[in-house]
Scaffold this active site. Structure first.
Site, PDB file in Angstrom:
ATOM      1  N   TYR A 169       0.826  -1.211   0.000  1.00  0.00           N
ATOM      2  CA  TYR A 169       0.000   0.000   0.000  1.00  0.00           C
ATOM      3  C   TYR A 169       0.853   1.250   0.000  1.00  0.00           C
ATOM      4  O   TYR A 169       2.078   1.175   0.172  1.00  0.00           O
ATOM      5  CB  TYR A 169      -0.926  -0.004   1.224  1.00  0.00           C
ATOM      6  CG  TYR A 169      -0.217   0.359   2.519  1.00  0.00           C
ATOM      7  CD1 TYR A 169       0.615  -0.547   3.172  1.00  0.00           C
ATOM      8  CD2 TYR A 169      -0.343   1.625   3.078  1.00  0.00           C
ATOM      9  CE1 TYR A 169       1.282  -0.204   4.349  1.00  0.00           C
ATOM     10  CE2 TYR A 169       0.318   1.967   4.254  1.00  0.00           C
ATOM     11  CZ  TYR A 169       1.125   1.052   4.885  1.00  0.00           C
ATOM     12  OH  TYR A 169       1.794   1.404   6.035  1.00  0.00           O
ATOM     13  N   ARG A 210       7.343   3.734  -5.496  1.00  0.00           N
ATOM     14  CA  ARG A 210       7.576   2.838  -4.359  1.00  0.00           C
ATOM     15  C   ARG A 210       6.502   1.748  -4.298  1.00  0.00           C
ATOM     16  O   ARG A 210       6.796   0.606  -3.955  1.00  0.00           O
ATOM     17  CB  ARG A 210       7.618   3.631  -3.041  1.00  0.00           C
ATOM     18  CG  ARG A 210       8.046   2.773  -1.852  1.00  0.00           C
ATOM     19  CD  ARG A 210       8.303   3.574  -0.599  1.00  0.00           C
ATOM     20  NE  ARG A 210       7.069   4.166  -0.087  1.00  0.00           N
ATOM     21  CZ  ARG A 210       7.006   4.976   0.970  1.00  0.00           C
ATOM     22  NH1 ARG A 210       8.108   5.295   1.630  1.00  0.00           N
ATOM     23  NH2 ARG A 210       5.854   5.479   1.370  1.00  0.00           N
ATOM     24  N   ARG A 228      -8.374 -20.202  -0.395  1.00  0.00           N
ATOM     25  CA  ARG A 228      -7.279 -19.989   0.542  1.00  0.00           C
ATOM     26  C   ARG A 228      -6.278 -21.136   0.574  1.00  0.00           C
ATOM     27  O   ARG A 228      -6.590 -22.236   1.010  1.00  0.00           O
ATOM     28  CB  ARG A 228      -7.827 -19.752   1.954  1.00  0.00           C
ATOM     29  CG  ARG A 228      -6.738 -19.374   2.944  1.00  0.00           C
ATOM     30  CD  ARG A 228      -7.243 -19.252   4.365  1.00  0.00           C
ATOM     31  NE  ARG A 228      -6.135 -18.898   5.251  1.00  0.00           N
ATOM     32  CZ  ARG A 228      -5.227 -19.762   5.697  1.00  0.00           C
ATOM     33  NH1 ARG A 228      -5.296 -21.035   5.358  1.00  0.00           N
ATOM     34  NH2 ARG A 228      -4.243 -19.359   6.492  1.00  0.00           N
ATOM     35  N   HIS A 259      -1.644 -21.136   0.972  1.00  0.00           N
ATOM     36  CA  HIS A 259      -0.529 -20.203   1.089  1.00  0.00           C
ATOM     37  C   HIS A 259       0.110 -19.907  -0.262  1.00  0.00           C
ATOM     38  O   HIS A 259       0.357 -18.766  -0.617  1.00  0.00           O
ATOM     39  CB  HIS A 259       0.519 -20.737   2.068  1.00  0.00           C
ATOM     40  CG  HIS A 259       0.057 -20.704   3.499  1.00  0.00           C
ATOM     41  ND1 HIS A 259      -1.062 -21.381   3.924  1.00  0.00           N
ATOM     42  CD2 HIS A 259       0.545 -20.067   4.577  1.00  0.00           C
ATOM     43  CE1 HIS A 259      -1.244 -21.159   5.217  1.00  0.00           C
ATOM     44  NE2 HIS A 259      -0.271 -20.361   5.634  1.00  0.00           N
ATOM     45  N   LYS A 274       6.599  -1.902   1.669  1.00  0.00           N
ATOM     46  CA  LYS A 274       5.440  -1.313   2.371  1.00  0.00           C
ATOM     47  C   LYS A 274       4.285  -2.312   2.335  1.00  0.00           C
ATOM     48  O   LYS A 274       3.312  -2.179   1.593  1.00  0.00           O
ATOM     49  CB  LYS A 274       5.052   0.044   1.754  1.00  0.00           C
ATOM     50  CG  LYS A 274       4.322   0.946   2.729  1.00  0.00           C
ATOM     51  CD  LYS A 274       4.416   2.391   2.323  1.00  0.00           C
ATOM     52  CE  LYS A 274       3.510   3.317   3.104  1.00  0.00           C
ATOM     53  NZ  LYS A 274       3.682   3.306   4.558  1.00  0.00           N
ATOM     54  N   GLU A 286      13.264   2.698  13.310  1.00  0.00           N
ATOM     55  CA  GLU A 286      12.295   3.729  12.914  1.00  0.00           C
ATOM     56  C   GLU A 286      11.131   3.693  13.893  1.00  0.00           C
ATOM     57  O   GLU A 286      11.167   2.970  14.884  1.00  0.00           O
ATOM     58  CB  GLU A 286      11.826   3.495  11.470  1.00  0.00           C
ATOM     59  CG  GLU A 286      11.166   2.142  11.258  1.00  0.00           C
ATOM     60  CD  GLU A 286      10.724   1.891   9.811  1.00  0.00           C
ATOM     61  OE1 GLU A 286      10.561   2.834   9.037  1.00  0.00           O
ATOM     62  OE2 GLU A 286      10.521   0.703   9.491  1.00  0.00           O
ATOM     63  N   LEU A 325      11.577   1.424   6.400  1.00  0.00           N
ATOM     64  CA  LEU A 325      10.935   1.910   5.181  1.00  0.00           C
ATOM     65  C   LEU A 325      11.608   3.237   4.843  1.00  0.00           C
ATOM     66  O   LEU A 325      11.684   4.122   5.696  1.00  0.00           O
ATOM     67  CB  LEU A 325       9.437   2.133   5.412  1.00  0.00           C
ATOM     68  CG  LEU A 325       8.729   2.603   4.142  1.00  0.00           C
ATOM     69  CD1 LEU A 325       8.486   1.414   3.209  1.00  0.00           C
ATOM     70  CD2 LEU A 325       7.431   3.301   4.461  1.00  0.00           C
TER      71      LEU A 325
HETATM   72  N1  PDD Z   1       3.417   5.190   7.202  1.00  0.00           N
HETATM   73  N2  PDD Z   1       8.174   3.869   8.417  1.00  0.00           N
HETATM   74  C1  PDD Z   1       7.026   3.188   8.513  1.00  0.00           C
HETATM   75  C2  PDD Z   1       7.034   1.858   9.185  1.00  0.00           C
HETATM   76  C3  PDD Z   1       5.845   3.730   7.984  1.00  0.00           C
HETATM   77  O1  PDD Z   1       4.695   3.034   8.058  1.00  0.00           O
HETATM   78  C4  PDD Z   1       5.870   5.024   7.387  1.00  0.00           C
HETATM   79  C5  PDD Z   1       4.651   5.662   6.795  1.00  0.00           C
HETATM   80  C6  PDD Z   1       7.095   5.707   7.321  1.00  0.00           C
HETATM   81  C7  PDD Z   1       7.219   7.051   6.669  1.00  0.00           C
HETATM   82  O2  PDD Z   1       7.076   6.953   5.268  1.00  0.00           O
HETATM   83  P1  PDD Z   1       6.530   8.151   4.391  1.00  0.00           P
HETATM   84  O3  PDD Z   1       7.346   9.362   4.718  1.00  0.00           O
HETATM   85  O4  PDD Z   1       6.755   7.702   2.996  1.00  0.00           O
HETATM   86  O5  PDD Z   1       5.094   8.325   4.745  1.00  0.00           O
HETATM   87  C8  PDD Z   1       8.226   5.086   7.838  1.00  0.00           C
HETATM   88  C9  PDD Z   1       2.197   5.637   6.564  1.00  0.00           C
HETATM   89  C10 PDD Z   1       1.998   7.112   6.593  1.00  0.00           C
HETATM   90  C11 PDD Z   1       1.022   4.857   7.139  1.00  0.00           C
HETATM   91  O6  PDD Z   1       1.168   3.657   7.252  1.00  0.00           O
HETATM   92  O7  PDD Z   1      -0.007   5.451   7.423  1.00  0.00           O
END
Ligand code: PDD
Length: 285
Positions: free
Chosen positions: A31, A50, A98, A100, A144, A176, A200
């Site tokens: 996503y 991305r 379903r 895997h 992501k 992070e 990420l």
């Molecule tokens: N999350 N690290 C993680 C684990 C994240 O889920 C996100 C963003 C970021 C920052 O990424 P960006 O600057 O591209 O938004 C770092 C989004 C906003 C969410 O899941 O809502």
């Protein structure tokens, strides 16, 4: 309200999720969250690229180009006459009984919708609290993925402790936040984890690194130990929806003076200028 549903724009109430969608059953998908300012999707290309990269990494082959997708998202924003808010876009591997393992012939399910964003002005100005948590996620945090189980568990813990974010620590080093990137000012240098498989690589992060360079701030993409974090002069986090938020307290202890720091404020101002610049530029073009 219109949503994007496998290439078509339909009313949200007319959309449905198949109970055998692998995104629903396995979290088998990826996503993006994109911010809309002034009717413009901010850093649209970076987010769309991305999304394609995340999909490719897990073996989902998207039809169409990044440009096609960008156009669809712009049309979605226009349909909903959104001036300020966000877009959520999700790609799942497809629908199948379903099991895997999967067949390559599945049709990815692509959906997107717009939403309102409440800019966290209070946190941006006064700073926010964070807690420290152990980073027990998988080792492909660069993707992501829809699988956010550990992220939500730790975010919930933070929320219940009255904090805005949980800062994750793996093997003694800060990676992070549960939904943000983390920066610390140590001995006058802004440091953040290198963009590898453990984080990420946030689009906001990439923009902030540009801001720092333009502002002449010293930045290093080097790991921050937990001890360094706890003696940092300033800490801040970044994400699409949070933008830049100073962290003024960790686990009940003040960060630096316990108020947003000078470098953090400079980065906030520089980032706001980037937003203004990009959204004004695309309106006049
Ligand atoms: N999350 N690290 C993680 C684990 C994240 O889920 C996100 C963003 C970021 C920052 O990424 P960006 O600057 O591209 O938004 C770092 C989004 C906003 C969410 O899941 O809502």
């Amino acid at each position: 309200m219109k949503i994007l549903y496998n290439g078509d724009f339909i009313e949200k109430k007319d959309a449905h999720v198949d109970i055998e969608d692998r995104g629903y059953q396995f979290g088998d998908g990826v996503y993006e969250v994109i911010r809309v300012y002034n009717g413009t999707l901010f850093t649209l290309k970076e987010h769309t690229e991305r999304l394609f990269k995340s999909a490719k990494e897990i073996g989902i082959h998207l039809q169409g180009t990044v440009l096609d997708m960008e156009e669809k998202l712009q049309q979605l924003v226009a349909h909903n006459q959104l001036t300020d808010g966000g877009v959520y876009i999700q790609v799942t591997r497809g629908v199948a009984p379903r099991k895997h393992q999967y067949s390559d012939s599945l049709t990815p399910q692509i959906t997107a919708y717009t939403f309102q964003v409440k800019k966290p002005v209070q946190e941006q100005e006064a700073g926010a609290k964070a807690i420290l948590s152990e980073d027990l996620r998988w080792l492909r945090c660069d993707i992501k993925s829809l699988n956010l189980l550990y992220n939500i568990m730790e975010k919930q813990k933070a929320s219940e402790a009255g904090a805005f974010e949980a800062i994750l620590v793996r093997d003694g080093f800060v990676t992070e936040g549960t939904s943000s990137n983390v920066y610390a000012v140590i001995d006058g240098v802004i440091r953040t984890h290198p963009a590898n498989n453990l984080i990420l690589n946030g689009i906001t992060r990439r923009k902030l690194l540009e801001v720092c360079e333009e502002e002449g701030c010293t930045v290093e993409e080097t790991r921050i130990s937990k001890e360094e974090l706890l003696r940092a002069q300033e800490i801040f986090i970044s994400s699409t929806t949070a933008e830049v938020i100073p962290i003024v307290e960790i686990d009940g202890e003040p960060v630096g003076e316990g108020v947003p720091g000078k470098l953090t404020k400079r980065v906030q101002v520089g980032f706001q200028q980037k937003i203004n610049h990009e959204s004004e530029a695309s309106i006049s073009s």
